[in-house]
Design a protein around this motif. Structure first.
Motif, PDB file in Angstrom:
ATOM      1  N   HIS A  19      19.777  31.276  -3.383  1.00 58.65           N
ATOM      2  CA  HIS A  19      20.218  31.731  -2.072  1.00 58.65           C
ATOM      3  C   HIS A  19      19.029  31.984  -1.143  1.00 58.65           C
ATOM      4  CE1 HIS A  19      24.314  32.255  -3.569  1.00 58.65           C
ATOM      5  NE2 HIS A  19      23.797  32.867  -4.624  1.00 58.65           N
ATOM      6  N   ALA A  20      17.792  32.030  -1.685  1.00 61.44           N
ATOM      7  CA  ALA A  20      16.628  32.410  -0.886  1.00 61.44           C
ATOM      8  C   ALA A  20      15.917  31.180  -0.354  1.00 61.44           C
ATOM      9  CB  ALA A  20      15.660  33.242  -1.725  1.00 61.44           C
ATOM     10  N   GLN A  21      15.279  31.355   0.787  1.00 61.90           N
ATOM     11  CA  GLN A  21      14.462  30.307   1.394  1.00 61.90           C
ATOM     12  C   GLN A  21      13.003  30.555   1.012  1.00 61.90           C
ATOM     13  OE1 GLN A  21      15.414  27.647   3.544  1.00 61.90           O
ATOM     14  NE2 GLN A  21      13.342  26.998   3.109  1.00 61.90           N
ATOM     15  N   SER A  22      12.357  29.537   0.431  1.00 67.75           N
ATOM     16  CA  SER A  22      10.962  29.668   0.017  1.00 67.75           C
ATOM     17  C   SER A  22      10.121  28.618   0.706  1.00 67.75           C
ATOM     18  CB  SER A  22      10.826  29.514  -1.501  1.00 67.75           C
ATOM     19  OG  SER A  22      11.523  30.537  -2.175  1.00 67.75           O
ATOM     20  N   SER A  23       8.848  28.904   0.867  1.00 70.45           N
ATOM     21  CA  SER A  23       7.921  27.938   1.441  1.00 70.45           C
ATOM     22  C   SER A  23       6.525  28.184   0.903  1.00 70.45           C
ATOM     23  CB  SER A  23       7.910  28.025   2.975  1.00 70.45           C
ATOM     24  OG  SER A  23       7.379  29.267   3.399  1.00 70.45           O
ATOM     25  N   VAL A  24       5.745  27.119   0.851  1.00 67.77           N
ATOM     26  CA  VAL A  24       4.351  27.189   0.435  1.00 67.77           C
ATOM     27  C   VAL A  24       3.509  26.492   1.491  1.00 67.77           C
ATOM     28  CG1 VAL A  24       2.632  26.500  -1.275  1.00 67.77           C
ATOM     29  CG2 VAL A  24       4.877  27.286  -2.021  1.00 67.77           C
ATOM     30  N   THR A  25       2.407  27.103   1.888  1.00 61.92           N
ATOM     31  CA  THR A  25       1.500  26.539   2.880  1.00 61.92           C
ATOM     32  C   THR A  25       0.132  26.303   2.262  1.00 61.92           C
ATOM     33  OG1 THR A  25       2.620  27.686   4.692  1.00 61.92           O
ATOM     34  CG2 THR A  25       0.387  26.923   5.115  1.00 61.92           C
ATOM     35  N   VAL A  26      -0.400  25.114   2.487  1.00 60.63           N
ATOM     36  CA  VAL A  26      -1.773  24.789   2.103  1.00 60.63           C
ATOM     37  C   VAL A  26      -2.628  24.888   3.365  1.00 60.63           C
ATOM     38  CG1 VAL A  26      -3.314  23.068   1.109  1.00 60.63           C
ATOM     39  CG2 VAL A  26      -0.948  23.228   0.304  1.00 60.63           C
ATOM     40  N   PHE A  27      -3.741  25.603   3.301  1.00 59.96           N
ATOM     41  CA  PHE A  27      -4.578  25.793   4.479  1.00 59.96           C
ATOM     42  C   PHE A  27      -6.049  25.802   4.076  1.00 59.96           C
ATOM     43  CE2 PHE A  27      -3.829  29.937   2.688  1.00 59.96           C
ATOM     44  CZ  PHE A  27      -5.025  30.625   2.850  1.00 59.96           C
ATOM     45  N   THR A  63       5.936  32.428   0.503  1.00 58.71           N
ATOM     46  CA  THR A  63       6.846  33.564   0.606  1.00 58.71           C
ATOM     47  C   THR A  63       8.251  33.140   0.174  1.00 58.71           C
ATOM     48  OG1 THR A  63       7.408  33.077   2.916  1.00 58.71           O
ATOM     49  CG2 THR A  63       5.562  34.584   2.527  1.00 58.71           C
ATOM     50  N   GLU A  64       9.021  34.115  -0.255  1.00 59.57           N
ATOM     51  CA  GLU A  64      10.426  33.900  -0.572  1.00 59.57           C
ATOM     52  C   GLU A  64      11.231  35.042   0.019  1.00 59.57           C
ATOM     53  OE1 GLU A  64      13.453  33.202  -4.363  1.00 59.57           O
ATOM     54  OE2 GLU A  64      11.506  34.179  -4.686  1.00 59.57           O
ATOM     55  N   ASP A  65      12.236  34.704   0.784  1.00 66.03           N
ATOM     56  CA  ASP A  65      13.117  35.701   1.380  1.00 66.03           C
ATOM     57  C   ASP A  65      14.151  36.120   0.338  1.00 66.03           C
ATOM     58  OD1 ASP A  65      14.833  37.221   2.855  1.00 66.03           O
ATOM     59  OD2 ASP A  65      15.002  35.810   4.520  1.00 66.03           O
ATOM     60  N   LEU A  66      14.084  37.383  -0.071  1.00 71.77           N
ATOM     61  CA  LEU A  66      14.993  37.900  -1.096  1.00 71.77           C
ATOM     62  C   LEU A  66      16.233  38.551  -0.504  1.00 71.77           C
ATOM     63  CD1 LEU A  66      12.314  39.491  -3.452  1.00 71.77           C
ATOM     64  CD2 LEU A  66      13.359  37.218  -3.623  1.00 71.77           C
ATOM     65  N   GLY A  67      16.286  38.609   0.814  1.00 76.59           N
ATOM     66  CA  GLY A  67      17.441  39.216   1.458  1.00 76.59           C
ATOM     67  C   GLY A  67      17.250  40.696   1.707  1.00 76.59           C
ATOM     68  N   GLY A  68      17.982  41.221   2.677  1.00 78.06           N
ATOM     69  CA  GLY A  68      17.910  42.649   2.975  1.00 78.06           C
ATOM     70  C   GLY A  68      16.565  43.098   3.499  1.00 78.06           C
ATOM     71  N   GLY A  69      15.803  42.182   4.073  1.00 80.13           N
ATOM     72  CA  GLY A  69      14.472  42.513   4.595  1.00 80.13           C
ATOM     73  C   GLY A  69      13.368  42.469   3.570  1.00 80.13           C
ATOM     74  N   LEU A  70      13.690  42.156   2.317  1.00 84.20           N
ATOM     75  CA  LEU A  70      12.695  42.126   1.240  1.00 84.20           C
ATOM     76  C   LEU A  70      12.179  40.707   1.047  1.00 84.20           C
ATOM     77  CD1 LEU A  70      11.354  43.852  -1.004  1.00 84.20           C
ATOM     78  CD2 LEU A  70      13.217  43.119  -2.515  1.00 84.20           C
ATOM     79  N   ARG A  71      10.858  40.589   0.881  1.00 86.09           N
ATOM     80  CA  ARG A  71      10.232  39.289   0.661  1.00 86.09           C
ATOM     81  C   ARG A  71       9.237  39.377  -0.489  1.00 86.09           C
ATOM     82  NH1 ARG A  71      11.223  35.918   5.015  1.00 86.09           N
ATOM     83  NH2 ARG A  71       9.631  34.451   4.300  1.00 86.09           N
ATOM     84  N   ALA A  72       9.152  38.311  -1.262  1.00 83.56           N
ATOM     85  CA  ALA A  72       8.106  38.168  -2.283  1.00 83.56           C
ATOM     86  C   ALA A  72       7.099  37.145  -1.776  1.00 83.56           C
ATOM     87  CB  ALA A  72       8.705  37.709  -3.608  1.00 83.56           C
ATOM     88  N   GLY A  73       5.861  37.281  -2.188  1.00 85.93           N
ATOM     89  CA  GLY A  73       4.848  36.343  -1.727  1.00 85.93           C
ATOM     90  C   GLY A  73       3.663  36.270  -2.655  1.00 85.93           C
ATOM     91  N   PHE A  74       2.826  35.278  -2.390  1.00 89.91           N
ATOM     92  CA  PHE A  74       1.558  35.150  -3.114  1.00 89.91           C
ATOM     93  C   PHE A  74       0.515  34.595  -2.172  1.00 89.91           C
ATOM     94  CE2 PHE A  74       2.981  30.797  -3.385  1.00 89.91           C
ATOM     95  CZ  PHE A  74       1.804  30.046  -3.371  1.00 89.91           C
ATOM     96  N   HIS A 117       8.615  44.663   2.713  1.00 87.46           N
ATOM     97  CA  HIS A 117       9.863  44.959   3.396  1.00 87.46           C
ATOM     98  C   HIS A 117       9.534  45.258   4.846  1.00 87.46           C
ATOM     99  CE1 HIS A 117      13.593  46.992   4.580  1.00 87.46           C
ATOM    100  NE2 HIS A 117      14.157  46.427   3.520  1.00 87.46           N
ATOM    101  N   GLN A 118      10.331  44.733   5.742  1.00 86.94           N
ATOM    102  CA  GLN A 118      10.025  44.867   7.159  1.00 86.94           C
ATOM    103  C   GLN A 118       9.992  46.324   7.630  1.00 86.94           C
ATOM    104  OE1 GLN A 118      13.122  42.479   8.841  1.00 86.94           O
ATOM    105  NE2 GLN A 118      14.741  43.989   8.515  1.00 86.94           N
ATOM    106  N   LYS A 119      10.659  47.215   6.911  1.00 96.13           N
ATOM    107  CA  LYS A 119      10.670  48.625   7.300  1.00 96.13           C
ATOM    108  C   LYS A 119       9.705  49.482   6.486  1.00 96.13           C
ATOM    109  CE  LYS A 119      15.450  48.845   8.982  1.00 96.13           C
ATOM    110  NZ  LYS A 119      16.767  49.524   8.840  1.00 96.13           N
ATOM    111  N   PHE A 120       9.418  49.059   5.244  1.00 99.92           N
ATOM    112  CA  PHE A 120       8.676  49.938   4.345  1.00 99.92           C
ATOM    113  C   PHE A 120       7.259  49.471   4.026  1.00 99.92           C
ATOM    114  CE2 PHE A 120      13.233  50.348   3.116  1.00 99.92           C
ATOM    115  CZ  PHE A 120      13.430  51.599   3.676  1.00 99.92           C
TER     116      PHE A 120
END
Length: 375
Positions: A19-27, A63-74, A117-120
């Motif tokens: 259900h989550a949208q993920s993306s990887v960027t090379v820079f 990043t991966e959008d986990l929903g509810g404003g929570l995101r995982a990333g590396f 989290h966008q709020k925390f």
């Protein structure tokens, strides 16, 4: 930058249940130039320089959008030596014993996993820049790069170079305040040397620090401090680095100021170094900017600390002047040129980045011309 959308791959792997949208960027950045440096009484070097405007690097972030404003990333980012085709060394335990060697690419700049989290706010685990170095990046007109970087003086620990936690730290956990706090921002970090609890140096490499600031419109100001534990020897000891910096964009020029205070408690006495820098970016020719800076290091070390000739180290002051020009050919490519002159006092042997150390109390100088490309 090149972006790879991973949503379809996740859907296939999860049988359509993703259900989550993920993306990887090379820079990355490739920055090379020609450089000439001279240390009076120590010789000179003609070289192909690296990172005169921006540190050459290769990175991957996602990043991966986990929903509810929570995101995982590396984030994985490693310095490059494109003049030789190698990577730069990292450090595994924030101590001299953990120093690596140049060779294969190592993610020496950043390597962490995060939850935000966008709020925390955000929690990071891994390797990152220490709090005080972020001030060095943002409030040095030369962005802590090239022959004229303020770091030629401000990175100095017990000697003329940085200690293991002077720029980056391994084995860290950090918390970053969320955006949207009315201009206030900040972070706190702890790191560990991961030593055996039975070892005499069990606390070596352990550190803690924080950085807090306020940015609004043309103004930005921040203060930071980091303290690292090391058992006292002739070359290292408990290390505290504090700084405060700021910038103001007046339109016709952007002004910078940075003040650093370093303390290292050696076995024979305490090293104390205070460094002040001022500088500016001045727009020129519509697509360019002139960069200037002046820095002064005041050594206030204990009288018990002496140079080889018996002179107190607290006379080893230094001054540095830098001037440069950056010409943007596009949003990603720029040409640049920089000149720096560093004047040592007493028996100081500070040196412009990439240069040959001068004789005690003599000058170090250098110039470089290069091209930087972002991708």
């Amino acid at each position: 930058m090149k972006r790879f959308l991973m949503g379809s791959a996740l859907a296939l792997a999860g049988g359509g249940a993703a259900h989550a949208q993920s993306s990887v960027t090379v820079f990355g950045v490739v920055d090379l130039g020609v450089q000439y440096t001279k240390g009076e009484g120590g010789g000179s070097v003609k070289a192909l320089s690296n990172g005169g405007l921006s540190t050459s690097r290769l990175g991957f972030r996602g990043t991966e959008d986990l929903g509810g404003g929570l995101r995982a990333g590396f984030w994985l980012e490693g310095s490059l030596n494109p003049d030789t085709g190698t990577g730069r060394p990292s450090n595994s335990n924030n101590q001299a014993s953990g120093a690596g060697t140049a060779g294969p690419i190592a993610f020496d700049r950043m390597s962490f996993v995060s939850l935000s989290h966008q709020k925390f706010g955000e929690l990071r685990l891994g390797r990152d820049f220490i709090p005080t170095h972020y001030n060095s990046i943002y409030f040095d007109p030369f962005n802590a790069n090239g022959v004229a970087r303020a770091g030629n003086l401000t990175f100095a620990g017990a000697g003329t170079g940085p200690l293991p936690t002077g720029i980056t730290g391994s084995n860290t956990a950090s918390y970053w305040l969320p955006a949207g706090l009315g201009g206030f921002y900040g972070m706190a970090m702890i790191g560990t040397g991961e030593n055996d609890s039975t070892a005499p140096n069990r606390d070596d490499g352990n550190f803690a620090g924080a950085r807090f600031g306020f940015a609004s419109g043309a103004f930005d100001i921040a203060a930071a401090v980091t303290r690292t534990h090391f058992n006292a020897t002739a070359a290292i000891g408990n290390y505290t680095h504090a700084n405060i910096g700021g910038s103001w964009d007046a339109g016709f020029a952007k002004f910078f100021a940075l003040y650093n205070k370093v303390t290292v408690k050696l076995a024979a006495g305490t090293v104390r170094k205070n460094t002040a820098e001022i500088g500016a970016h001045i727009p020129a020719f519509e697509v360019g900017r002139i960069r200037v800076s002046y820095a002064y290091l005041d050594d206030r070390s204990d009288e018990s600390l002496r140079n080889a000739n018996g002179m107190p180290r607290n006379r080893d002051d230094a001054r540095q002047f830098g001037i440069g020009y950056v010409h943007n050919l596009s949003k990603r490519t720029a040409l640049y040129g920089t000149y720096a002159r560093l004047m040592n006092g007493g028996q100081a042997r500070y040196v412009v980045s990439g240069g040959v150390a001068p004789a005690g109390g003599r000058r170090s100088s250098g110039w470089e011309f290069g091209v930087r490309h972002l991708f």
